[in-house]
Design a protein around this motif. Sequence first.
Motif, PDB file in Angstrom:
ATOM      1  N   GLY A 132       0.842  -1.203   0.000  1.00 32.52           N
ATOM      2  CA  GLY A 132       0.000   0.000   0.000  1.00 32.52           C
ATOM      3  C   GLY A 132       0.870   1.243   0.000  1.00 32.52           C
ATOM      4  N   TYR A 133       0.282   2.362  -0.441  1.00 31.50           N
ATOM      5  CA  TYR A 133       0.975   3.655  -0.354  1.00 31.50           C
ATOM      6  C   TYR A 133       0.347   4.439   0.787  1.00 31.50           C
ATOM      7  CZ  TYR A 133       2.511   2.682  -5.183  1.00 31.50           C
ATOM      8  OH  TYR A 133       3.049   2.127  -6.317  1.00 31.50           O
ATOM      9  N   ASN A 134       1.146   4.933   1.678  1.00 32.08           N
ATOM     10  CA  ASN A 134       0.666   5.758   2.808  1.00 32.08           C
ATOM     11  C   ASN A 134      -0.541   5.121   3.501  1.00 32.08           C
ATOM     12  OD1 ASN A 134       2.540   7.598   1.661  1.00 32.08           O
ATOM     13  ND2 ASN A 134       0.927   8.329   0.283  1.00 32.08           N
ATOM     14  N   GLY A 135      -0.425   3.850   3.760  1.00 28.82           N
ATOM     15  CA  GLY A 135      -1.493   3.171   4.499  1.00 28.82           C
ATOM     16  C   GLY A 135      -2.696   2.773   3.656  1.00 28.82           C
ATOM     17  N   LYS A 136      -2.708   3.167   2.372  1.00 30.30           N
ATOM     18  CA  LYS A 136      -3.846   2.796   1.523  1.00 30.30           C
ATOM     19  C   LYS A 136      -3.483   1.536   0.720  1.00 30.30           C
ATOM     20  CE  LYS A 136      -6.729   4.649  -2.191  1.00 30.30           C
ATOM     21  NZ  LYS A 136      -6.110   4.107  -3.397  1.00 30.30           N
ATOM     22  N   ALA A 137      -4.208   0.442   0.998  1.00 27.43           N
ATOM     23  CA  ALA A 137      -3.863  -0.843   0.372  1.00 27.43           C
ATOM     24  C   ALA A 137      -4.105  -0.798  -1.132  1.00 27.43           C
ATOM     25  CB  ALA A 137      -4.685  -1.953   0.996  1.00 27.43           C
ATOM     26  N   VAL A 138      -3.123  -1.242  -1.911  1.00 21.99           N
ATOM     27  CA  VAL A 138      -3.295  -1.359  -3.362  1.00 21.99           C
ATOM     28  C   VAL A 138      -3.301  -2.846  -3.731  1.00 21.99           C
ATOM     29  CG1 VAL A 138      -2.261  -0.878  -5.617  1.00 21.99           C
ATOM     30  CG2 VAL A 138      -2.280   0.889  -3.860  1.00 21.99           C
ATOM     31  N   LEU A 139      -2.310  -3.570  -3.254  1.00 22.03           N
ATOM     32  CA  LEU A 139      -2.265  -5.020  -3.474  1.00 22.03           C
ATOM     33  C   LEU A 139      -2.597  -5.691  -2.145  1.00 22.03           C
ATOM     34  CD1 LEU A 139       1.076  -5.135  -5.533  1.00 22.03           C
ATOM     35  CD2 LEU A 139      -1.265  -4.973  -6.412  1.00 22.03           C
ATOM     36  N   GLY A 152      -6.006  -5.158 -16.363  1.00 18.57           N
ATOM     37  CA  GLY A 152      -6.905  -4.532 -15.389  1.00 18.57           C
ATOM     38  C   GLY A 152      -6.962  -3.046 -15.653  1.00 18.57           C
ATOM     39  N   PRO A 153      -8.008  -2.383 -15.141  1.00 17.59           N
ATOM     40  CA  PRO A 153      -8.185  -0.956 -15.452  1.00 17.59           C
ATOM     41  C   PRO A 153      -7.107  -0.062 -14.839  1.00 17.59           C
ATOM     42  CG  PRO A 153      -9.864  -1.727 -13.918  1.00 17.59           C
ATOM     43  CD  PRO A 153      -9.078  -2.921 -14.302  1.00 17.59           C
ATOM     44  N   ASN A 154      -7.098   1.179 -15.256  1.00 15.77           N
ATOM     45  CA  ASN A 154      -6.151   2.168 -14.726  1.00 15.77           C
ATOM     46  C   ASN A 154      -6.225   2.214 -13.207  1.00 15.77           C
ATOM     47  OD1 ASN A 154      -5.470   3.011 -17.289  1.00 15.77           O
ATOM     48  ND2 ASN A 154      -7.032   4.612 -17.330  1.00 15.77           N
ATOM     49  N   GLY A 155      -5.069   2.293 -12.587  1.00 12.85           N
ATOM     50  CA  GLY A 155      -5.023   2.522 -11.146  1.00 12.85           C
ATOM     51  C   GLY A 155      -5.252   1.285 -10.299  1.00 12.85           C
ATOM     52  N   VAL A 156      -5.349   0.116 -10.939  1.00 15.17           N
ATOM     53  CA  VAL A 156      -5.662  -1.094 -10.170  1.00 15.17           C
ATOM     54  C   VAL A 156      -4.419  -1.650  -9.444  1.00 15.17           C
ATOM     55  CG1 VAL A 156      -5.308  -2.837 -11.979  1.00 15.17           C
ATOM     56  CG2 VAL A 156      -7.130  -3.141 -10.326  1.00 15.17           C
ATOM     57  N   GLY A 157      -3.232  -1.255  -9.928  1.00 15.43           N
ATOM     58  CA  GLY A 157      -2.014  -1.696  -9.245  1.00 15.43           C
ATOM     59  C   GLY A 157      -1.055  -2.524 -10.097  1.00 15.43           C
ATOM     60  N   LYS A 158      -1.181  -2.433 -11.426  1.00 14.86           N
ATOM     61  CA  LYS A 158      -0.327  -3.243 -12.306  1.00 14.86           C
ATOM     62  C   LYS A 158       1.143  -2.816 -12.198  1.00 14.86           C
ATOM     63  CE  LYS A 158      -2.784  -2.080 -15.950  1.00 14.86           C
ATOM     64  NZ  LYS A 158      -3.780  -1.208 -15.270  1.00 14.86           N
ATOM     65  N   THR A 159       1.364  -1.499 -12.310  1.00 14.86           N
ATOM     66  CA  THR A 159       2.737  -0.996 -12.200  1.00 14.86           C
ATOM     67  C   THR A 159       3.294  -1.279 -10.801  1.00 14.86           C
ATOM     68  OG1 THR A 159       2.365   0.721 -13.836  1.00 14.86           O
ATOM     69  CG2 THR A 159       4.165   1.106 -12.305  1.00 14.86           C
ATOM     70  N   THR A 160       2.452  -1.085  -9.800  1.00 18.65           N
ATOM     71  CA  THR A 160       2.880  -1.341  -8.422  1.00 18.65           C
ATOM     72  C   THR A 160       3.327  -2.791  -8.272  1.00 18.65           C
ATOM     73  OG1 THR A 160       1.320   0.332  -7.662  1.00 18.65           O
ATOM     74  CG2 THR A 160       2.082  -1.252  -6.017  1.00 18.65           C
ATOM     75  N   LEU A 161       2.583  -3.702  -8.876  1.00 14.10           N
ATOM     76  CA  LEU A 161       2.944  -5.122  -8.773  1.00 14.10           C
ATOM     77  C   LEU A 161       4.283  -5.398  -9.458  1.00 14.10           C
ATOM     78  CD1 LEU A 161       2.403  -8.054  -8.049  1.00 14.10           C
ATOM     79  CD2 LEU A 161       0.819  -8.209  -9.976  1.00 14.10           C
TER      80      LEU A 161
HETATM   81  P1  ADP Z   1      -1.887   0.797 -12.762  1.00 13.77           P
HETATM   82  O1  ADP Z   1      -0.506   0.475 -13.182  1.00 13.77           O
HETATM   83  O2  ADP Z   1      -2.784  -0.418 -12.714  1.00 13.77           O
HETATM   84  O3  ADP Z   1      -2.518   1.900 -13.545  1.00 13.77           O
HETATM   85  P2  ADP Z   1      -0.606   1.822 -10.365  1.00 13.77           P
HETATM   86  O4  ADP Z   1       0.123   0.648  -9.823  1.00 13.77           O
HETATM   87  O5  ADP Z   1       0.164   2.850 -11.110  1.00 13.77           O
HETATM   88  O6  ADP Z   1      -1.854   1.311 -11.233  1.00 13.77           O
HETATM   89  O7  ADP Z   1      -1.366   2.552  -9.174  1.00 13.77           O
HETATM   90  C1  ADP Z   1      -2.187   1.853  -8.239  1.00 13.77           C
HETATM   91  C2  ADP Z   1      -2.760   2.829  -7.222  1.00 13.77           C
HETATM   92  O8  ADP Z   1      -1.722   3.354  -6.417  1.00 13.77           O
HETATM   93  C3  ADP Z   1      -3.449   4.041  -7.843  1.00 13.77           C
HETATM   94  O9  ADP Z   1      -4.560   4.376  -7.047  1.00 13.77           O
HETATM   95  C4  ADP Z   1      -2.394   5.133  -7.772  1.00 13.77           C
HETATM   96  O10 ADP Z   1      -2.990   6.397  -7.668  1.00 13.77           O
HETATM   97  C5  ADP Z   1      -1.645   4.765  -6.511  1.00 13.77           C
HETATM   98  N1  ADP Z   1      -0.223   5.162  -6.555  1.00 13.77           N
HETATM   99  C6  ADP Z   1       0.665   4.818  -7.517  1.00 13.77           C
HETATM  100  N2  ADP Z   1       1.902   5.309  -7.242  1.00 13.77           N
HETATM  101  C7  ADP Z   1       1.774   5.972  -6.076  1.00 13.77           C
HETATM  102  C8  ADP Z   1       2.690   6.706  -5.242  1.00 13.77           C
HETATM  103  N3  ADP Z   1       3.984   6.834  -5.578  1.00 13.77           N
HETATM  104  N4  ADP Z   1       2.213   7.255  -4.109  1.00 13.77           N
HETATM  105  C9  ADP Z   1       0.912   7.129  -3.756  1.00 13.77           C
HETATM  106  N5  ADP Z   1      -0.002   6.449  -4.482  1.00 13.77           N
HETATM  107  C10 ADP Z   1       0.413   5.877  -5.624  1.00 13.77           C
END
Ligand code: ADP
Length: 251
Positions: free
Chosen positions: A11-18, A35-44
């Motif tokens: 998660g970022y700043n306490g907000k769970a993404v994965l 998956g749609p925008n913002g779902v967490g693909k890049t994060t993964l």
């Molecule tokens: P995707 O690749 O599926 O479009 P991301 O992995 O980029 O999604 O982002 C997943 C979620 O995490 C989104 O809600 C995005 O706003 C948030 N997010 C991404 N990078 C950061 C960051 N550096 N700090 C805080 N939130 C982030």
Amino acid sequence: MILEVNGVKFGYNGKAVLKDVELDVKEGEMLVILGPNGVGKTTLLRCINAILKPKAGTIMVDGKNVLKMEPKAIARRVGYVAQYQARTRMTAFDAILMGRKPHLRFRTSEKDLRMVDGAIKVLGLGELAMRHIDEMSGGELQKVAVGRALVQEPRLLLLDEPTSSLDLKNSMNILSLIKRVVREHRVSAVMTMHNLNTALRFADKFVFLKGGTIHSAGEIRDVSADMIKDVYDIPVEILHHKGRPLVVPLN
Ligand code: ADP
């Protein structure tokens, strides 16, 4: 198995993404994360590369946990092509040569130079080899980034939207090249991609991410209209072309 991801939470700043992600990829296989925008693909992808440290879970590459490895050891196993490339004052040749860094000893070897030359040829960058990358188009830069990852000789290639700046022909060429490398060198690739039809044409397996977990996963032929409706919230019809699904949006 080259990649095994289990119970990954981030998660970022306490907000769970994965919330709980698991997937695996075998030798010679290409997996696409959809998956749609913002779902967490890049994060993964960034967790798999240990650029981001998951709060829980394991990420095994060739049976070793990357979360416990030194960056140089990770770079010998995992090549990462980010979605956006930094534009530094450096020639394309040097930028690709940087990919050899995890393998370099005291100085550049014949093999290093041969590999860079080979990547430049196969990517069609010959005329641009001595051009500075801060003077290149987005598509040219994207090819350079792929070249850098290929000469790294990784076991696992991570590609974040590798064709986002490329035209149709260049997209097809790059993805065919990556697929060939994955097959011939018995490595693996994990990519993210927005264009469903391009993804389904090149990947061997898919996962759909939704709500921080894997919504569905399987072989490309298992992709269904219901899955896409559920994940992207849009009705589609699936046609078949040369044994591959073709997604047609219905509204
Ligand atoms: P995707 O690749 O599926 O479009 P991301 O992995 O980029 O999604 O982002 C997943 C979620 O995490 C989104 O809600 C995005 O706003 C948030 N997010 C991404 N990078 C950061 C960051 N550096 N700090 C805080 N939130 C982030």
